[in-house]
Design an enzyme around this catalytic site. Structure first.
Site, mmCIF file in Angstrom:
data_model
loop_
_atom_site.group_PDB
_atom_site.id
_atom_site.type_symbol
_atom_site.label_atom_id
_atom_site.label_comp_id
_atom_site.label_asym_id
_atom_site.label_seq_id
_atom_site.Cartn_x
_atom_site.Cartn_y
_atom_site.Cartn_z
ATOM 1 N N LYS A 1 64.615 10.230 19.046
ATOM 2 C CA LYS A 1 63.363 9.707 19.635
ATOM 3 C C LYS A 1 63.637 8.381 20.331
ATOM 4 O O LYS A 1 63.140 8.135 21.431
ATOM 5 C CB LYS A 1 62.302 9.531 18.542
ATOM 6 C CG LYS A 1 61.809 10.851 17.964
ATOM 7 C CD LYS A 1 60.770 10.644 16.869
ATOM 8 C CE LYS A 1 60.371 11.980 16.257
ATOM 9 N NZ LYS A 1 59.538 11.834 15.061
ATOM 10 N N GLY B 1 33.745 27.512 16.470
ATOM 11 C CA GLY B 1 35.000 28.127 16.895
ATOM 12 C C GLY B 1 35.840 28.555 15.713
ATOM 13 O O GLY B 1 35.301 28.940 14.662
ATOM 14 N N CYS C 1 45.431 15.391 11.217
ATOM 15 C CA CYS C 1 44.549 14.453 10.505
ATOM 16 C C CYS C 1 43.490 15.136 9.630
ATOM 17 O O CYS C 1 43.530 15.005 8.412
ATOM 18 C CB CYS C 1 43.888 13.519 11.489
ATOM 19 S SG CYS C 1 45.078 12.386 12.233
ATOM 20 N N ARG D 1 42.195 9.750 19.250
ATOM 21 C CA ARG D 1 42.265 11.212 19.279
ATOM 22 C C ARG D 1 43.443 11.618 20.132
ATOM 23 O O ARG D 1 43.594 11.106 21.245
ATOM 24 C CB ARG D 1 40.982 11.807 19.897
ATOM 25 C CG ARG D 1 39.719 11.522 19.129
ATOM 26 C CD ARG D 1 38.495 11.690 20.005
ATOM 27 N NE ARG D 1 38.523 10.755 21.138
ATOM 28 C CZ ARG D 1 37.661 10.769 22.148
ATOM 29 N NH1 ARG D 1 36.695 11.658 22.180
ATOM 30 N NH2 ARG D 1 37.746 9.891 23.130
ATOM 31 N N GLY E 1 41.885 21.615 13.092
ATOM 32 C CA GLY E 1 43.292 21.628 12.692
ATOM 33 C C GLY E 1 43.880 20.270 13.001
ATOM 34 O O GLY E 1 43.163 19.277 13.055
ATOM 35 N N PHE F 1 31.065 17.035 17.991
ATOM 36 C CA PHE F 1 31.656 17.777 16.864
ATOM 37 C C PHE F 1 30.729 18.885 16.358
ATOM 38 O O PHE F 1 30.625 19.129 15.168
ATOM 39 C CB PHE F 1 32.074 16.813 15.741
ATOM 40 C CG PHE F 1 33.326 16.067 16.120
ATOM 41 C CD1 PHE F 1 34.567 16.501 15.666
ATOM 42 C CD2 PHE F 1 33.279 14.972 16.959
ATOM 43 C CE1 PHE F 1 35.732 15.857 16.052
ATOM 44 C CE2 PHE F 1 34.430 14.319 17.361
ATOM 45 C CZ PHE F 1 35.661 14.765 16.905
ATOM 46 N N LEU F 2 30.040 19.500 17.311
ATOM 47 C CA LEU F 2 29.198 20.651 16.969
ATOM 48 C C LEU F 2 29.654 21.861 17.787
ATOM 49 O O LEU F 2 28.825 22.659 18.219
ATOM 50 C CB LEU F 2 27.727 20.340 17.239
ATOM 51 C CG LEU F 2 27.054 19.385 16.243
ATOM 52 C CD1 LEU F 2 25.595 19.142 16.634
ATOM 53 C CD2 LEU F 2 27.116 19.912 14.807
HETATM 54 P P1 NAD Z 1 53.854 11.013 13.454
HETATM 55 O O1 NAD Z 1 54.409 11.833 12.376
HETATM 56 O O2 NAD Z 1 53.621 11.569 14.815
HETATM 57 O O3 NAD Z 1 54.793 9.736 13.666
HETATM 58 C C1 NAD Z 1 55.346 8.985 12.624
HETATM 59 C C2 NAD Z 1 56.682 8.406 13.130
HETATM 60 O O4 NAD Z 1 57.188 7.488 12.173
HETATM 61 C C3 NAD Z 1 57.749 9.467 13.313
HETATM 62 O O5 NAD Z 1 58.307 9.354 14.607
HETATM 63 C C4 NAD Z 1 58.788 9.138 12.233
HETATM 64 O O6 NAD Z 1 60.106 9.476 12.602
HETATM 65 C C5 NAD Z 1 58.600 7.648 12.093
HETATM 66 N N1 NAD Z 1 59.025 7.083 10.810
HETATM 67 C C6 NAD Z 1 58.896 7.609 9.568
HETATM 68 N N2 NAD Z 1 59.378 6.766 8.651
HETATM 69 C C7 NAD Z 1 59.799 5.668 9.316
HETATM 70 C C8 NAD Z 1 60.382 4.427 8.898
HETATM 71 N N3 NAD Z 1 60.610 4.156 7.610
HETATM 72 N N4 NAD Z 1 60.710 3.536 9.847
HETATM 73 C C9 NAD Z 1 60.483 3.786 11.166
HETATM 74 N N5 NAD Z 1 59.927 4.930 11.600
HETATM 75 C C10 NAD Z 1 59.589 5.866 10.692
HETATM 76 O O7 NAD Z 1 52.521 10.396 12.884
HETATM 77 P P2 NAD Z 1 51.169 10.019 13.670
HETATM 78 O O8 NAD Z 1 50.459 11.253 14.084
HETATM 79 O O9 NAD Z 1 51.460 8.950 14.656
HETATM 80 O O10 NAD Z 1 50.342 9.393 12.469
HETATM 81 C C11 NAD Z 1 50.712 8.186 11.861
HETATM 82 C C12 NAD Z 1 49.615 7.775 10.895
HETATM 83 O O11 NAD Z 1 48.412 7.532 11.607
HETATM 84 C C13 NAD Z 1 49.267 8.846 9.857
HETATM 85 O O12 NAD Z 1 48.918 8.227 8.676
HETATM 86 C C14 NAD Z 1 48.080 9.544 10.468
HETATM 87 O O13 NAD Z 1 47.247 10.135 9.492
HETATM 88 C C15 NAD Z 1 47.373 8.393 11.140
HETATM 89 N N6 NAD Z 1 46.554 8.777 12.297
HETATM 90 C C16 NAD Z 1 47.000 9.733 13.164
HETATM 91 C C17 NAD Z 1 46.216 10.071 14.259
HETATM 92 C C18 NAD Z 1 46.656 11.159 15.201
HETATM 93 O O14 NAD Z 1 45.818 11.629 15.975
HETATM 94 N N7 NAD Z 1 47.906 11.588 15.185
HETATM 95 C C19 NAD Z 1 44.997 9.428 14.474
HETATM 96 C C20 NAD Z 1 44.609 8.427 13.605
HETATM 97 C C21 NAD Z 1 45.389 8.110 12.517
#
Ligand code: NAD
Length: 430
Positions: free
Chosen positions: A36, A253, A260, A154, A257, A249-250
């Site tokens: 990455k 479907g 989150c 989102r 998924g 959110f209504l």
């Molecule tokens: P993700 O899995 O896409 O990304 C996490 C990243 O962190 C990965 O690239 C992973 O390799 C890296 N990582 C893991 N351990 C690490 C470490 N020790 N040091 C450095 N990098 C490390 O996750 P995401 O979708 O970005 O979600 C992150 C958090 O935010 C989660 O808790 C999720 O619930 C929350 N969140 C996500 C969204 C969403 O839409 N994806 C929205 C709001 C909140």
């Protein structure tokens, strides 16, 4: 301008880092995955998110945005460090905290001078205290403060959401530290709520659980509408105009998924059970969501009979449009079930096919939506990408072996589809 480190370059971390660098801060993104980091250093995000690549290129070129595997390069002399690592569902349903722990250890080992650690990952209530405890094992507690700042972006509109949030939630024991994080966000012009750590953590879970509840509510209505001969889309439109309800959110479907809602509702239910609460509404929300996926396949079988030897075309695989994220996508359950029942599956998705192929190698991935429809005994719409709204459905009809259309996202008008000769089923429509 501040020096900011962001730990984790997923959907949340990368977009957060890019946003703060665009606001003029010096940002270091720390990632454990070398592949990455290699991609990011070349200006390429490792996932699809509209508008992100241009921002990476611009801010990296301006020297404000750096990517590294090395905590030692980023953490010392940072003013703020955002923890944005994943918190996936563990086997018991709780949020897995191992990435948060490792990130906190990595930060603790390299902290120098006073730093504010901001937890953006969605974490179980009490994790702010856990991070404080881990950091205290490395340095004097006077050298840092922990602030909870849950993220509400989102996927698919993450860049816009991070630049224009509805609100910023901050929670901390040290309210002065929370105020500094508030000041950092001031250019965004969003309302800011400062509260305690646990309340901030809970606001995130309660928000996601509520949105998931709205989706399961309308899916339950859809099921009832189908039996009673009402049209759930009109029902939702009529409900949504009530200001007390609102339209969001209504959309009935095949259910929610993604990375989150499924894990967050499950994790909240787990925390509730641990405290001897009986989270019966959350349990129902999850049950309805699973049913929505399985009922779609049951309806397919009702319409075309035994799936053995049949070819099913699929439009859309990602859990929602404008993302390539396949985590807990409804397509996984729907396609797996149809495959188990003997169907051959051909699918098209504008962005998610590479990721889907890693999980479902038994699907034939098609270059166009028309290829997915060709010679199919039924066509399923599982994700409502805009390009599916523009298809030449007359041509789709001609290509199919049997013109059976199951619309899991209410993309098409039933009357139009029937006029074209389709045997049409839309979730929740008579
Ligand atoms: P993700 O899995 O896409 O990304 C996490 C990243 O962190 C990965 O690239 C992973 O390799 C890296 N990582 C893991 N351990 C690490 C470490 N020790 N040091 C450095 N990098 C490390 O996750 P995401 O979708 O970005 O979600 C992150 C958090 O935010 C989660 O808790 C999720 O619930 C929350 N969140 C996500 C969204 C969403 O839409 N994806 C929205 C709001 C909140």
């Amino acid at each position: 301008m501040a020096k900011i480190s962001v730990i984790g370059t997923g959907y949340v971390g990368l977009v957060t880092g890019v946003c703060f660098s665009d606001l003029g801060n010096e940002v270091w993104c720390v990632e454990i995955d070398p592949q990455k980091v290699d991609m990011l250093k070349k200006g390429k995000p490792h996932f699809y998110e509209p508008g992100l690549e241009e921002l990476i290129t611009r801010n990296a070129a301006a020297g404000r945005l750096q990517f590294t595997l090395d905590y030692a390069k980023a953490v010392p002399d940072s003013d703020f460090i955002f923890i944005c690592v994943g918190t996936p569902m563990s086997d018991c349903g709780a949020a897995e905290l191992k990435y948060v722990r490792t990130a906190a250890e990595g930060i603790g080992e390299h902290l120098e001078g006073y730093t504010i650690i901001v937890n953006k990952s969605t974490v179980p209530i009490g994790t702010g205290d856990l991070v404080t405890e881990i950091l205290s094992g490395h340095t004097d507690p006077a050298n840092f403060a922990v602030v909870s700042n849950p993220e509400f972006l989102r996927e698919g509109s993450a860049v816009t959401d991070v630049f224009s949030p509805d609100r910023i939630i901050l929670g901390a024991v040290d309210q002065a530290a929370a105020q500094k994080v508030a000041d950092l966000h001031a250019p965004l012009g969003a309302p800011i709520i400062i509260t305690d750590l646990r309340t901030a953590e809970m606001i995130k879970y309660a928000s996601n659980a509520f949105l998931a509840t709205r989706i399961s509510f309308i899916n339950e209505m859809a099921h009832i509408c189908e039996r009673l001969g009402a049209d759930v889309r009109e029902v939702a439109r009529g409900m949504g105009m009530d200001k007390r309800i609102g339209p969001h959110f209504l959309n009935a479907g095949v259910g929610y998924g993604g990375s989150c809602f499924p894990k967050d509702v499950r994790a909240l239910a787990y925390m509730a059970e641990e405290q001897d609460c009986h989270p019966q509404l959350l349990e129902a929300v999850m049950e309805i969501n699973t049913d929505a996926r399985l009922r779609f396949v049951a309806r397919l079988v009702e319409m075309i009979g035994d799936l053995q030897g049949k070819t099913i075309g699929v439009l859309g695989l990602s859990f929602k449009p404008n993302t390539d994220d396949m985590r807990d996508a409804p397509s996984l359950d729907i396609l797996t079930r149809a495959h188990e029942l003997g169907a051959t599956i051909k699918a098209y998705d504008p962005q998610a096919m590479a990721r889907a192929e890693e999980i479902m190698p038994w699907v034939t991935y098609c270059a166009t939506p028309y290829d997915a429809a060709k010679e199919a005994d039924a066509l399923l719409v599982v994700t409502e990408w805009n390009e599916f709204k523009q298809l030449d459905m007359k041509h789709v009809h001609e290509l199919m072996r049997k013109p059976v259309l199951l619309d899991g996202r209410l993309v098409y008008e039933p009357a139009d589809m029937r006029r074209l000769g389709f045997q049409y089923y839309g979730v929740g429509r008579p």
